[in-house]
Design a protein around this motif. Sequence first.
Motif, PDB file in Angstrom:
ATOM      1  N   VAL A 146      70.059  25.253  19.312  1.00 21.20           N
ATOM      2  CA  VAL A 146      70.639  25.214  18.140  1.00 21.20           C
ATOM      3  C   VAL A 146      72.071  25.128  18.496  1.00 21.20           C
ATOM      4  O   VAL A 146      73.014  24.562  17.666  1.00 21.20           O
ATOM      5  N   ALA A 147      72.791  25.804  19.477  1.00 20.32           N
ATOM      6  CA  ALA A 147      74.211  25.544  20.003  1.00 20.32           C
ATOM      7  C   ALA A 147      74.552  24.212  19.925  1.00 20.32           C
ATOM      8  O   ALA A 147      75.493  23.436  19.693  1.00 20.32           O
ATOM      9  N   VAL A 148      73.551  23.142  20.632  1.00 17.72           N
ATOM     10  CA  VAL A 148      73.784  21.878  20.793  1.00 17.72           C
ATOM     11  C   VAL A 148      73.711  21.184  19.401  1.00 17.72           C
ATOM     12  O   VAL A 148      74.817  20.381  19.062  1.00 17.72           O
ATOM     13  N   MET A 149      73.075  21.607  18.418  1.00 16.23           N
ATOM     14  CA  MET A 149      72.869  20.720  17.243  1.00 16.23           C
ATOM     15  C   MET A 149      74.072  21.339  16.369  1.00 16.23           C
ATOM     16  O   MET A 149      74.610  20.421  15.632  1.00 16.23           O
ATOM     17  N   GLU A 150      74.655  22.379  16.606  1.00 16.90           N
ATOM     18  CA  GLU A 150      75.926  22.917  15.645  1.00 16.90           C
ATOM     19  C   GLU A 150      77.212  22.223  16.599  1.00 16.90           C
ATOM     20  O   GLU A 150      78.180  22.479  16.001  1.00 16.90           O
ATOM     21  N   LEU A 167      67.954  17.211  25.814  1.00 17.71           N
ATOM     22  CA  LEU A 167      69.280  17.869  25.655  1.00 17.71           C
ATOM     23  C   LEU A 167      70.509  17.274  26.159  1.00 17.71           C
ATOM     24  O   LEU A 167      71.562  17.040  25.578  1.00 17.71           O
ATOM     25  N   VAL A 168      70.438  16.528  27.326  1.00 23.85           N
ATOM     26  CA  VAL A 168      71.501  15.818  27.803  1.00 23.85           C
ATOM     27  C   VAL A 168      71.696  14.534  27.165  1.00 23.85           C
ATOM     28  O   VAL A 168      72.994  14.177  26.586  1.00 23.85           O
ATOM     29  N   HIS A 169      70.691  14.077  26.466  1.00 21.72           N
ATOM     30  CA  HIS A 169      71.034  12.888  25.620  1.00 21.72           C
ATOM     31  C   HIS A 169      71.836  13.313  24.425  1.00 21.72           C
ATOM     32  O   HIS A 169      72.727  12.574  23.652  1.00 21.72           O
ATOM     33  N   LEU A 170      71.432  14.556  23.700  1.00 27.67           N
ATOM     34  CA  LEU A 170      72.054  14.940  22.436  1.00 27.67           C
ATOM     35  C   LEU A 170      73.346  15.380  22.818  1.00 27.67           C
ATOM     36  O   LEU A 170      74.332  15.163  21.875  1.00 27.67           O
ATOM     37  N   THR A 171      73.721  16.046  23.988  1.00 33.21           N
ATOM     38  CA  THR A 171      75.221  16.418  24.317  1.00 33.21           C
ATOM     39  C   THR A 171      76.113  15.084  24.616  1.00 33.21           C
ATOM     40  O   THR A 171      77.165  15.212  24.093  1.00 33.21           O
ATOM     41  N   HIS A 181      76.770  13.835  20.993  1.00 37.72           N
ATOM     42  CA  HIS A 181      77.695  14.561  20.086  1.00 37.72           C
ATOM     43  C   HIS A 181      78.940  14.749  20.940  1.00 37.72           C
ATOM     44  O   HIS A 181      79.599  15.858  20.717  1.00 37.72           O
ATOM     45  N   LYS A 182      78.989  14.174  22.139  1.00 39.21           N
ATOM     46  CA  LYS A 182      80.370  14.387  22.900  1.00 39.21           C
ATOM     47  C   LYS A 182      80.691  15.799  23.222  1.00 39.21           C
ATOM     48  O   LYS A 182      81.689  16.337  22.827  1.00 39.21           O
ATOM     49  N   MET A 183      79.769  16.403  24.111  1.00 42.56           N
ATOM     50  CA  MET A 183      79.941  17.605  24.494  1.00 42.56           C
ATOM     51  C   MET A 183      79.824  17.767  25.841  1.00 42.56           C
ATOM     52  O   MET A 183      78.920  18.077  26.593  1.00 42.56           O
ATOM     53  N   GLY A 240      86.385   8.969  28.641  1.00 42.75           N
ATOM     54  CA  GLY A 240      85.918   9.008  30.246  1.00 42.75           C
ATOM     55  C   GLY A 240      84.963  10.102  30.456  1.00 42.75           C
ATOM     56  O   GLY A 240      84.564  10.035  31.674  1.00 42.75           O
ATOM     57  N   SER A 241      84.422  10.897  29.673  1.00 40.64           N
ATOM     58  CA  SER A 241      83.585  12.030  30.109  1.00 40.64           C
ATOM     59  C   SER A 241      82.283  11.555  30.362  1.00 40.64           C
ATOM     60  O   SER A 241      81.447  12.168  31.054  1.00 40.64           O
ATOM     61  N   ALA A 242      81.924  10.347  29.932  1.00 39.24           N
ATOM     62  CA  ALA A 242      80.771   9.847  30.136  1.00 39.24           C
ATOM     63  C   ALA A 242      80.647   9.824  31.850  1.00 39.24           C
ATOM     64  O   ALA A 242      79.250   9.980  32.399  1.00 39.24           O
ATOM     65  N   VAL A 243      81.468   9.429  32.405  1.00 37.14           N
ATOM     66  CA  VAL A 243      81.443   9.373  33.800  1.00 37.14           C
ATOM     67  C   VAL A 243      80.586  10.646  34.308  1.00 37.14           C
ATOM     68  O   VAL A 243      80.266  10.702  35.697  1.00 37.14           O
ATOM     69  N   ALA A 244      81.016  11.762  34.095  1.00 36.86           N
ATOM     70  CA  ALA A 244      80.368  12.981  34.470  1.00 36.86           C
ATOM     71  C   ALA A 244      78.853  13.036  34.470  1.00 36.86           C
ATOM     72  O   ALA A 244      78.243  13.883  35.298  1.00 36.86           O
TER      73      ALA A 244
END
Length: 158
Positions: A1-5, A39-43, A46-48, A84-88
């Motif tokens: 839920v936290a990811v979706m929000e 979950l990692v695909h979703l984060t 959603h740029k998390m 640049g966060s995708a590099v993480a």
Amino acid sequence: VAVMEGQDDGSAVALLGPTLAQKVMEVNTVVDLETGSTLVHLTALHKMPRTTEALVQAGADIKLKNKAGRVPFEVALLTSHDDGSAVALLGPTLAEKVMEVNAVVDLETGSTLVHLTALHKMPRTTEALVQAGADVTIKDCAGRVPLTVAVMVSRSDD
């Protein structure tokens, strides 16, 4: 839920199972049956970045592909998050990062991640990839290096 929000404080990971084995199993579970996303695909979508990093530390497999055949890194790229966060989402060691940033991710075109960031006009992510060890001299199937792709895209805007 936290990811979706869209809450990006990493707290969603605390909701996973109490043991490491349960956490790893749960973070790698497909949570969107339509897209085959974890979950990692979703984060990534959603740029998390903080939650993504927490999931990776909890054992998320960043090489799992969704139904479109995309790993989370590609999802982040294709949603145009040029911070640049995708590099993480690349491997934890420098050797793994270098191997992954130079891998061909589009077999049809022979494009590497740097080719894709050039194509999608993502200079900050391109710079982060180069700093992670990306080879800017690799050619795609058409014989183009990433700089050539960037020039072609910028000319098409004129």
